[in-house]
Motif scaffolding. Structure first.
Motif: not given
Ligand SMILES: NC(=O)c1ccc[n+]([C@@H]2O[C@H](COP(=O)([O-])OP(=O)(O)OC[C@H]3O[C@@H](n4cnc5c(N)ncnc54)[C@H](O)[C@@H]3O)[C@@H](O)[C@H]2O)c1
Length: 262
Positions: A98-107, A116-124, A169-174, A202-204
């Motif tokens: 399993l490779v979990t590549v899905a993710g988003i970035a918001k700055r 709500e944007e912070f939470q979207k990043v943590m959720e995704s 923060t989300s990537k440290a959690a990962v 990339t688009p990200l």
């Protein structure tokens, strides 16, 4: 001294007969990862939220010699992930990788970061990594084998002035989730490791690339002086998917041209 099996040594990076799932399989790195796994012998299921965008990845998997299948699934939705995993097992009989590549970035500057944007990043990025790991982990536990590769980032290692309060923060959690799962699931013969790359164009990361000042800050922090290439990530994912990494678990491997070395 134990005698080494030369055939096994020679083929320890091959993935023939393996079945992989790549989340975010229509994205830049997801598509490259899926193609790379197929080139090394794996059959690959690519998942994402829109079927049409996954078809290109399936074509690449097939052209690389693997069986490919696209399954629609939002990684933050446990029911959809369960259904995707069931379909995979029905079609292929098992899940090796399993490779979990899905993710988003918001700055945003931290002081103005909309909650709500912070939470979207943590959720995704966090929940959207945890759910596929949880559901695929159940299958791998039953099988008694499996390799899970999460996708973290150099932003998990150190802060950055560019507005990464949520993403970093989300990537440290990962990264920590990876170590947590590795310690819980070692007894089931499941390896859990993470790839933590520096920036790819990339688009990200489009908005970083378009900001000359920010782009130069990024590149100046990479001793090798360039952004990462998709093949830099593929090589590490293939290694972590293969028998060559059987004794490696709970590791976060920085694919970063030396960025975190100094
Ligand atoms: N691009 C970089 O510089 C870079 C650097 C380090 C880490 N990463 C990580 O690599 C991964 C892939 O990045 P990319 O550059 O290919 O980005 P991308 O935007 O091209 O691809 C990400 C994919 O994930 C999908 N996705 C997002 N949320 C989802 C959800 N809830 N359910 C299903 N799919 C969802 C998107 O639709 C997209 O197809 C991300 O986790 C990112 O954080 C990227």
């Amino acid at each position: 001294m134990q005698e080494m099996n030369k055939e096994q040594l020679k083929n320890m990076f091959r993935l023939d007969g393996k079945v992989a799932i790549v989340t975010g399989g229509a994205g830049s790195l997801g598509e490259g990862t899926a193609e790379g796994l197929a080139l090394h012998g794996a059959d690959v299921v690519v998942t994402g939220r829109t079927l049409a965008t996954l078809e290109k990845s399936v074509e690449k998997i097939k052209a690389a010699g693997g069986r490919g299948l696209a399954i629609v699934c939002d990684v933050t939705n446990e029911e959809q992930v369960k259904s995707m995993v069931e379909q995979t097992v029905k079609e292929f009989g098992k899940i090796d990788i399993l490779v979990t590549v899905a993710g988003i970035a918001k700055r945003f500057p931290a002081e103005d970061f909309p909650v709500e944007e912070f939470q979207k990043v943590m959720e995704s990025n966090v929940t959207g990594t945890f759910i596929p790991c949880k559901i695929v982990g159940q299958v791998m536990k039953e099988q008694g084998f499996g390799k899970i590769i999460t996708v973290s980032s150099v932003r998990a290692y150190a802060g950055h002035p560019g507005g990464y309060a949520a993403y970093g923060t989300s990537k440290a959690a990962v990264a920590l989730l990876t170590k947590q799962l590795a310690t819980e699931w070692a007894k089931y013969n499941i390896n859990v490791n993470s790839v933590a790359p520096t920036i790819f164009w990339t688009p990200l990361t489009k908005e970083v690339l378009e900001d000359e000042k920010l782009k130069n800050i990024f590149l100046s922090r990479i001793p090798m002086g360039r952004a990462a290439l998709v093949q830099d990530m593929v090589g590490t994912v293939v290694y972590l998917s293969s028998a060559a990494s059987d004794f490696i678990t709970g590791q976060v491997i920085y694919v970063d041209g030396g960025c975190t070395a100094g």
